[in-house]
Motif scaffolding. Sequence first.
Motif, mmCIF file in Angstrom:
data_model
loop_
_atom_site.group_PDB
_atom_site.id
_atom_site.type_symbol
_atom_site.label_atom_id
_atom_site.label_comp_id
_atom_site.label_asym_id
_atom_site.label_seq_id
_atom_site.Cartn_x
_atom_site.Cartn_y
_atom_site.Cartn_z
ATOM 1 N N LYS A 119 1.080 -0.937 -0.245
ATOM 2 C CA LYS A 119 0.212 0.442 0.274
ATOM 3 C C LYS A 119 0.977 1.326 -0.226
ATOM 4 N N GLU A 120 2.106 1.028 0.055
ATOM 5 C CA GLU A 120 3.276 2.765 0.695
ATOM 6 C C GLU A 120 3.403 2.179 -0.847
ATOM 7 N N ARG A 121 3.124 1.982 -1.402
ATOM 8 C CA ARG A 121 3.843 2.231 -3.382
ATOM 9 C C ARG A 121 2.332 2.565 -3.842
ATOM 10 N N ILE A 122 1.444 3.124 -3.679
ATOM 11 C CA ILE A 122 0.212 3.563 -4.181
ATOM 12 C C ILE A 122 -0.502 4.639 -3.638
ATOM 13 N N ARG A 123 -0.329 5.801 -4.146
ATOM 14 C CA ARG A 123 -0.029 6.937 -3.776
ATOM 15 C C ARG A 123 -2.336 7.161 -4.468
ATOM 16 N N LEU A 124 -2.986 7.751 -3.458
ATOM 17 C CA LEU A 124 -4.271 7.408 -3.613
ATOM 18 C C LEU A 124 -4.828 9.680 -3.216
ATOM 19 N N ASN A 125 -5.331 9.235 -4.205
ATOM 20 C CA ASN A 125 -5.403 11.036 -4.735
ATOM 21 C C ASN A 125 -7.173 11.050 -4.365
ATOM 22 N N GLU A 126 -7.857 11.302 -3.867
ATOM 23 C CA GLU A 126 -8.977 11.476 -3.604
ATOM 24 C C GLU A 126 -10.004 12.862 -4.000
ATOM 25 N N LYS A 127 -11.149 12.383 -4.337
ATOM 26 C CA LYS A 127 -11.221 13.110 -5.239
ATOM 27 C C LYS A 127 -13.095 13.953 -5.080
ATOM 28 N N ILE A 128 -13.685 15.011 -5.690
ATOM 29 C CA ILE A 128 -15.276 15.025 -6.031
ATOM 30 C C ILE A 128 -15.542 15.515 -7.414
ATOM 31 N N SER A 129 -16.719 14.437 -7.963
ATOM 32 C CA SER A 129 -16.600 14.664 -9.258
ATOM 33 C C SER A 129 -17.529 16.327 -9.524
ATOM 34 N N LYS A 130 -18.152 16.699 -10.838
ATOM 35 C CA LYS A 130 -18.718 18.039 -10.581
ATOM 36 C C LYS A 130 -20.427 17.163 -10.435
ATOM 37 N N LYS A 131 -20.334 15.614 -10.661
ATOM 38 C CA LYS A 131 -21.730 15.971 -10.122
ATOM 39 C C LYS A 131 -21.769 15.485 -7.994
ATOM 40 N N GLY A 132 -21.129 16.293 -7.572
ATOM 41 C CA GLY A 132 -20.227 14.887 -6.266
ATOM 42 C C GLY A 132 -20.993 14.161 -5.542
ATOM 43 N N TRP A 133 -20.329 13.481 -6.524
ATOM 44 C CA TRP A 133 -19.910 11.342 -6.652
ATOM 45 C C TRP A 133 -18.256 11.768 -6.261
ATOM 46 N N PRO A 134 -18.262 10.931 -5.238
ATOM 47 C CA PRO A 134 -16.714 10.922 -4.206
ATOM 48 C C PRO A 134 -15.416 9.664 -4.959
ATOM 49 N N TYR A 135 -15.174 9.535 -5.769
ATOM 50 C CA TYR A 135 -13.754 9.156 -6.534
ATOM 51 C C TYR A 135 -12.185 9.280 -6.235
ATOM 52 N N CYS A 136 -11.443 7.995 -6.519
ATOM 53 C CA CYS A 136 -10.287 8.277 -6.417
ATOM 54 C C CYS A 136 -8.923 8.408 -7.847
ATOM 55 N N THR A 137 -8.006 8.780 -8.208
ATOM 56 C CA THR A 137 -7.234 8.741 -8.732
ATOM 57 C C THR A 137 -6.096 8.510 -7.820
ATOM 58 N N PHE A 138 -5.041 7.351 -8.468
ATOM 59 C CA PHE A 138 -4.292 6.726 -7.958
ATOM 60 C C PHE A 138 -2.805 6.161 -8.960
ATOM 61 N N HIS A 139 -1.635 6.233 -8.187
ATOM 62 C CA HIS A 139 -0.751 5.845 -8.919
ATOM 63 C C HIS A 139 -0.012 5.094 -8.435
ATOM 64 N N TRP A 140 0.677 3.626 -9.213
ATOM 65 C CA TRP A 140 1.218 2.827 -8.555
ATOM 66 C C TRP A 140 2.891 2.055 -8.897
ATOM 67 N N LYS A 141 3.926 3.078 -8.252
ATOM 68 C CA LYS A 141 5.010 2.697 -8.361
ATOM 69 C C LYS A 141 5.498 1.182 -8.269
ATOM 70 N N ARG A 142 5.950 0.854 -9.598
ATOM 71 C CA ARG A 142 6.219 -1.126 -9.614
ATOM 72 C C ARG A 142 5.188 -2.453 -8.974
ATOM 73 N N PRO A 143 4.272 -1.882 -9.767
ATOM 74 C CA PRO A 143 2.862 -2.539 -9.799
ATOM 75 C C PRO A 143 3.153 -3.864 -9.453
ATOM 76 N N ARG A 144 2.375 -4.656 -9.021
ATOM 77 C CA ARG A 144 2.002 -6.546 -8.884
ATOM 78 C C ARG A 144 1.185 -6.195 -10.682
ATOM 79 N N GLN A 145 2.128 -7.190 -11.804
ATOM 80 C CA GLN A 145 2.106 -7.233 -12.869
ATOM 81 C C GLN A 145 0.319 -8.462 -12.910
#
Length: 199
Positions: A119-145
Motif C-alpha cells: 500500500k505504501e507504493r500506491i498514492r491515492l488522491n481522493e476527489k469529488i466529481s462535478k456531480k458530487g460523487w467521491p472517487y479517487c485517482t492513484f499512481h502505483w509504483k512497481r505494480p503487481r503485474q
Amino acid sequence: MLYDRFRNRATPSAKSECPLCKTNLIAKCGKIMIWHWAHEALEHCDEWWEPISEWHLKWQSYVEESCREIPIGNHIADIKLSNGHVVEIQHSSLPLETVQERELFYENMTWIFDGREFKERIRLNEKISKKGWPYCTFHWKRPRQYIIQCTKPVYIDFGERVLEVREFQGTLKEWEGKEYTSWNGFGYLHKKDLNLFTK
C-alpha cells in the motif's frame, strides 16, 4: 480446506472425505494454524489451493457460511454468491498464467487482493466529481503485474479501506534512455463490509 464433503468443520481426531476427489481427509487442529482438513495421502487435489489466513477468513465472514468454499468442477471457490458470482480472495502473489486460468474457468467473478504489503507504493488522491460523487485517482509504483493484467473486477484491500479499481492506465515513459511504463488509474474507496458483495 475448511469444509469436508458434508460441510463439516475440522475437529480434533476427526476423519472425513474430500468434497472434490472423495478421498480420505484428516483433521489438523493444532495451536498455530487455523483448524482445517488435509488429505491423508495427497498434498491437495486442487492445484489452486493455498493456505488459509486470518485475513482470508475475515473476508469470508461477510457472507453466509453456505457461500464459503464451494466446489465448482475440479476447484473450490473462496466465495460463491447465491446469484452464481464467484469471489476469489487472494493474499499471496500469483503467476499471471494462474490469474488467466481462474478468470477463464469462473468467468463470472471478482478479485479481492490483499494490498497491505504494497500500500505504501500506491498514492491515492481522493476527489469529488462535478456531480458530487467521491472517487479517487492513484499512481502505483512497481505494480503487481498479475493484478494490473486482470480482466475481471478488482478490489484491493489496504486494511481499513478497500479500493475498487475501475481502470488501470499504463503510460510509456523514458528515463536515462530507458523506456518504462508508469501505471495510474481511478476507482472508488469503500469500507470493508458485506456491501461490496451485495451492491
